[in-house]
Design a protein around this motif. Sequence first.
Motif, PDB file in Angstrom:
ATOM      1  N   VAL A 197      -2.310   9.081  -8.268  1.00 50.94           N
ATOM      2  CA  VAL A 197      -1.939   9.296  -6.872  1.00 50.94           C
ATOM      3  C   VAL A 197      -0.788  10.294  -6.852  1.00 50.94           C
ATOM      4  O   VAL A 197      -0.101  10.492  -7.857  1.00 50.94           O
ATOM      5  CB  VAL A 197      -1.538   7.984  -6.170  1.00 50.94           C
ATOM      6  CG1 VAL A 197      -2.712   7.018  -6.114  1.00 50.94           C
ATOM      7  CG2 VAL A 197      -0.336   7.331  -6.846  1.00 50.94           C
ATOM      8  N   LEU A 198      -0.567  10.894  -5.702  1.00 44.60           N
ATOM      9  CA  LEU A 198       0.397  11.985  -5.629  1.00 44.60           C
ATOM     10  C   LEU A 198       1.835  11.531  -5.413  1.00 44.60           C
ATOM     11  O   LEU A 198       2.769  12.212  -5.837  1.00 44.60           O
ATOM     12  CB  LEU A 198      -0.007  12.949  -4.507  1.00 44.60           C
ATOM     13  CG  LEU A 198      -1.318  13.697  -4.744  1.00 44.60           C
ATOM     14  CD1 LEU A 198      -1.738  14.436  -3.483  1.00 44.60           C
ATOM     15  CD2 LEU A 198      -1.184  14.665  -5.910  1.00 44.60           C
ATOM     16  N   LEU A 199       2.009  10.404  -4.740  1.00 47.91           N
ATOM     17  CA  LEU A 199       3.354   9.944  -4.401  1.00 47.91           C
ATOM     18  C   LEU A 199       3.489   8.459  -4.712  1.00 47.91           C
ATOM     19  O   LEU A 199       2.521   7.695  -4.568  1.00 47.91           O
ATOM     20  CB  LEU A 199       3.649  10.187  -2.915  1.00 47.91           C
ATOM     21  CG  LEU A 199       3.636  11.648  -2.446  1.00 47.91           C
ATOM     22  CD1 LEU A 199       3.685  11.704  -0.924  1.00 47.91           C
ATOM     23  CD2 LEU A 199       4.800  12.429  -3.052  1.00 47.91           C
ATOM     24  N   ASP A 200       4.680   8.043  -5.095  1.00 46.89           N
ATOM     25  CA  ASP A 200       4.905   6.645  -5.450  1.00 46.89           C
ATOM     26  C   ASP A 200       4.647   5.713  -4.270  1.00 46.89           C
ATOM     27  O   ASP A 200       4.221   4.570  -4.452  1.00 46.89           O
ATOM     28  CB  ASP A 200       6.337   6.467  -5.963  1.00 46.89           C
ATOM     29  CG  ASP A 200       6.560   5.097  -6.563  1.00 46.89           C
ATOM     30  OD1 ASP A 200       5.888   4.766  -7.559  1.00 46.89           O
ATOM     31  OD2 ASP A 200       7.391   4.338  -6.022  1.00 46.89           O
ATOM     32  N   GLU A 201       4.880   6.194  -3.061  1.00 48.54           N
ATOM     33  CA  GLU A 201       4.689   5.342  -1.882  1.00 48.54           C
ATOM     34  C   GLU A 201       3.227   4.948  -1.686  1.00 48.54           C
ATOM     35  O   GLU A 201       2.924   3.981  -0.979  1.00 48.54           O
ATOM     36  CB  GLU A 201       5.201   6.057  -0.631  1.00 48.54           C
ATOM     37  CG  GLU A 201       4.437   7.320  -0.284  1.00 48.54           C
ATOM     38  CD  GLU A 201       5.220   8.261   0.617  1.00 48.54           C
ATOM     39  OE1 GLU A 201       4.728   8.545   1.716  1.00 48.54           O
ATOM     40  OE2 GLU A 201       6.312   8.704   0.217  1.00 48.54           O
ATOM     41  N   PHE A 202       2.287   5.682  -2.308  1.00 51.26           N
ATOM     42  CA  PHE A 202       0.868   5.363  -2.161  1.00 51.26           C
ATOM     43  C   PHE A 202       0.443   4.194  -3.052  1.00 51.26           C
ATOM     44  O   PHE A 202      -0.624   3.616  -2.857  1.00 51.26           O
ATOM     45  CB  PHE A 202       0.006   6.578  -2.500  1.00 51.26           C
ATOM     46  CG  PHE A 202       0.194   7.752  -1.573  1.00 51.26           C
ATOM     47  CD1 PHE A 202       0.736   7.586  -0.309  1.00 51.26           C
ATOM     48  CD2 PHE A 202      -0.173   9.029  -1.972  1.00 51.26           C
ATOM     49  CE1 PHE A 202       0.918   8.671   0.549  1.00 51.26           C
ATOM     50  CE2 PHE A 202      -0.005  10.117  -1.123  1.00 51.26           C
ATOM     51  CZ  PHE A 202       0.546   9.934   0.140  1.00 51.26           C
ATOM     52  N   ARG A 203       1.258   3.859  -4.028  1.00 47.23           N
ATOM     53  CA  ARG A 203       0.913   2.803  -4.979  1.00 47.23           C
ATOM     54  C   ARG A 203       0.677   1.462  -4.284  1.00 47.23           C
ATOM     55  O   ARG A 203      -0.218   0.697  -4.663  1.00 47.23           O
ATOM     56  CB  ARG A 203       2.041   2.665  -6.002  1.00 47.23           C
ATOM     57  CG  ARG A 203       1.773   1.674  -7.110  1.00 47.23           C
ATOM     58  CD  ARG A 203       3.063   1.377  -7.871  1.00 47.23           C
ATOM     59  NE  ARG A 203       3.641   2.561  -8.472  1.00 47.23           N
ATOM     60  CZ  ARG A 203       3.356   2.986  -9.694  1.00 47.23           C
ATOM     61  NH1 ARG A 203       2.478   2.319 -10.430  1.00 47.23           N
ATOM     62  NH2 ARG A 203       3.946   4.053 -10.181  1.00 47.23           N
ATOM     63  N   ALA A 204       1.471   1.163  -3.275  1.00 41.35           N
ATOM     64  CA  ALA A 204       1.434  -0.154  -2.644  1.00 41.35           C
ATOM     65  C   ALA A 204       0.101  -0.460  -1.968  1.00 41.35           C
ATOM     66  O   ALA A 204      -0.230  -1.631  -1.756  1.00 41.35           O
ATOM     67  CB  ALA A 204       2.569  -0.271  -1.626  1.00 41.35           C
ATOM     68  N   TRP A 205      -0.684   0.561  -1.631  1.00 40.00           N
ATOM     69  CA  TRP A 205      -1.955   0.322  -0.942  1.00 40.00           C
ATOM     70  C   TRP A 205      -2.962  -0.382  -1.848  1.00 40.00           C
ATOM     71  O   TRP A 205      -3.799  -1.150  -1.375  1.00 40.00           O
ATOM     72  CB  TRP A 205      -2.543   1.652  -0.457  1.00 40.00           C
ATOM     73  CG  TRP A 205      -3.860   1.483   0.248  1.00 40.00           C
ATOM     74  CD1 TRP A 205      -4.059   1.224   1.572  1.00 40.00           C
ATOM     75  CD2 TRP A 205      -5.162   1.537  -0.354  1.00 40.00           C
ATOM     76  NE1 TRP A 205      -5.404   1.120   1.844  1.00 40.00           N
ATOM     77  CE2 TRP A 205      -6.104   1.307   0.679  1.00 40.00           C
ATOM     78  CE3 TRP A 205      -5.625   1.758  -1.649  1.00 40.00           C
ATOM     79  CZ2 TRP A 205      -7.480   1.291   0.444  1.00 40.00           C
ATOM     80  CZ3 TRP A 205      -6.987   1.738  -1.888  1.00 40.00           C
ATOM     81  CH2 TRP A 205      -7.900   1.512  -0.851  1.00 40.00           C
ATOM     82  N   PHE A 206      -2.891  -0.171  -3.146  1.00 44.77           N
ATOM     83  CA  PHE A 206      -3.919  -0.660  -4.061  1.00 44.77           C
ATOM     84  C   PHE A 206      -3.711  -2.145  -4.380  1.00 44.77           C
ATOM     85  O   PHE A 206      -2.584  -2.633  -4.405  1.00 44.77           O
ATOM     86  CB  PHE A 206      -3.899   0.163  -5.353  1.00 44.77           C
ATOM     87  CG  PHE A 206      -4.291   1.592  -5.150  1.00 44.77           C
ATOM     88  CD1 PHE A 206      -5.614   1.990  -5.263  1.00 44.77           C
ATOM     89  CD2 PHE A 206      -3.342   2.545  -4.810  1.00 44.77           C
ATOM     90  CE1 PHE A 206      -5.977   3.308  -5.054  1.00 44.77           C
ATOM     91  CE2 PHE A 206      -3.693   3.866  -4.598  1.00 44.77           C
ATOM     92  CZ  PHE A 206      -5.026   4.245  -4.716  1.00 44.77           C
ATOM     93  N   PRO A 207      -4.803  -2.876  -4.637  1.00 47.22           N
ATOM     94  CA  PRO A 207      -4.677  -4.305  -4.953  1.00 47.22           C
ATOM     95  C   PRO A 207      -3.900  -4.530  -6.243  1.00 47.22           C
ATOM     96  O   PRO A 207      -3.828  -3.658  -7.113  1.00 47.22           O
ATOM     97  CB  PRO A 207      -6.135  -4.769  -5.084  1.00 47.22           C
ATOM     98  CG  PRO A 207      -6.931  -3.535  -5.321  1.00 47.22           C
ATOM     99  CD  PRO A 207      -6.207  -2.433  -4.621  1.00 47.22           C
ATOM    100  N   ARG A 208      -3.345  -5.727  -6.357  1.00 52.96           N
ATOM    101  CA  ARG A 208      -2.495  -6.053  -7.506  1.00 52.96           C
ATOM    102  C   ARG A 208      -3.224  -5.851  -8.830  1.00 52.96           C
ATOM    103  O   ARG A 208      -2.629  -5.430  -9.823  1.00 52.96           O
ATOM    104  CB  ARG A 208      -2.012  -7.496  -7.381  1.00 52.96           C
ATOM    105  CG  ARG A 208      -1.063  -7.927  -8.478  1.00 52.96           C
ATOM    106  CD  ARG A 208      -0.554  -9.332  -8.246  1.00 52.96           C
ATOM    107  NE  ARG A 208       0.163  -9.435  -6.984  1.00 52.96           N
ATOM    108  CZ  ARG A 208       0.655 -10.583  -6.511  1.00 52.96           C
ATOM    109  NH1 ARG A 208       0.490 -11.707  -7.188  1.00 52.96           N
ATOM    110  NH2 ARG A 208       1.301 -10.599  -5.356  1.00 52.96           N
TER     111      ARG A 208
END
Length: 428
Positions: A197-208
Amino acid sequence: MNGLDDRNATGLTGATPRVAFVIKTIVGRAGGAEKVLCNAANALADAGARVTVYHGDEPGRPFFALRSSIDVISVRPKDRPIRAAAPSGAAALAPGGRLAARHRFPRSLLTWWREHAWWIAALRRFLRAARPDVVIAFQPSATTDTLIAAAGTGIPVVPSLHNVPEQDFERPERWDPNPLDRWLRKRMLRRAARITVLLDEFRAWFPRALQDRIVVLPNAVHVQGPPAEPTREDPERNRIIVVGRLAPAKDHACLVEAWSRIHTAHPRWQVEIYGGGPLRKALQARIAERGVGSSLLLCGESDAVMAHYARAKIFCIPSLFEGFGLVTAEALAKGLPAVGFADCPGTNSLIRHEHNGLLADPSDHSGDRAAALAAALERLMVDAELRARLGAAGPASMLDYRPEAVAKRWVTLIEDILSDRHEVSSNP
């Protein structure tokens, strides 16, 4: 090892790895994802990898330059015609619309298979023959089908995502609007070796369950030529430059409306929009309707964007959302003050309000996006000292995205996956 550290190595170690990139369309396309793929492929080739690019277009070369050592291979069968894109967007998906009827279950399964089977089968043949060590699949139009094509081969696949995850995985008007395709997009990520992903803020969208496979890998920002001079008066007209595909997400219509409200007060300024896309005719009509055709120009695609940055005074990005905003990063690295929206993901990570640009906030203007954009542009247009201060901060703010720094991250990603494969083969 899943993180991307800053190793000192400048190239890949050990035997020459075979890296395959997969993208659905690339021939002649001047979009951001295509540019990023070419940059990444070049970086890995320079690091010592044997790189191949597979695509679904008819045979041809990308718009952006690739190293001569990189093979570009079309997997499209000769008897498979290029079809016009299916209608998409809200109108096509409305109740009673053609796609809404077409994609009711169970017909959606047959529809999806007819449109994707050739691509999956062709990819599988090529991957089984070439046996790459790693496959990097760019964009959802390639990631799902590549993960299916590689099933059972033991070849690790890395979906490389270049937009806001909510947009790519939840919005029906993005990519294939078939509901089965949206379901598969999420489901098949379970088979990914890593997901970039391009930005760290996008990480939270994905399941654990996928969190330990997420790798933040931003775009590399390549700039050449002289820096911009945002305070130097142009003998003809001072330029505001916009670079981006003429598509709904870029919201150039908002810029046209904003410019229509302020252009008469600033006769020595003009807006130049570089890019092609499906909305060109509609935007041209809007420009004529708003009476700004003499100072707001649709300039088409260009391979001289760096020169356009250098002679501009302001960069504007009116997008609703961006995965990263490569053109914004390029403009900032060239020393241009930038204007974008405070509520635009991607843009609001690169533009730091009052530091290297201005973030227009519609909430300050009763939700009127055009008014917010017009106010931010006008503030820079009338204040050369502000342009100088913000422009001077741009290059330093983009240092994390230098090509050599991002190339190290790509090298680390490949080496980590190869290490994982070695551990698996050593411990059956």
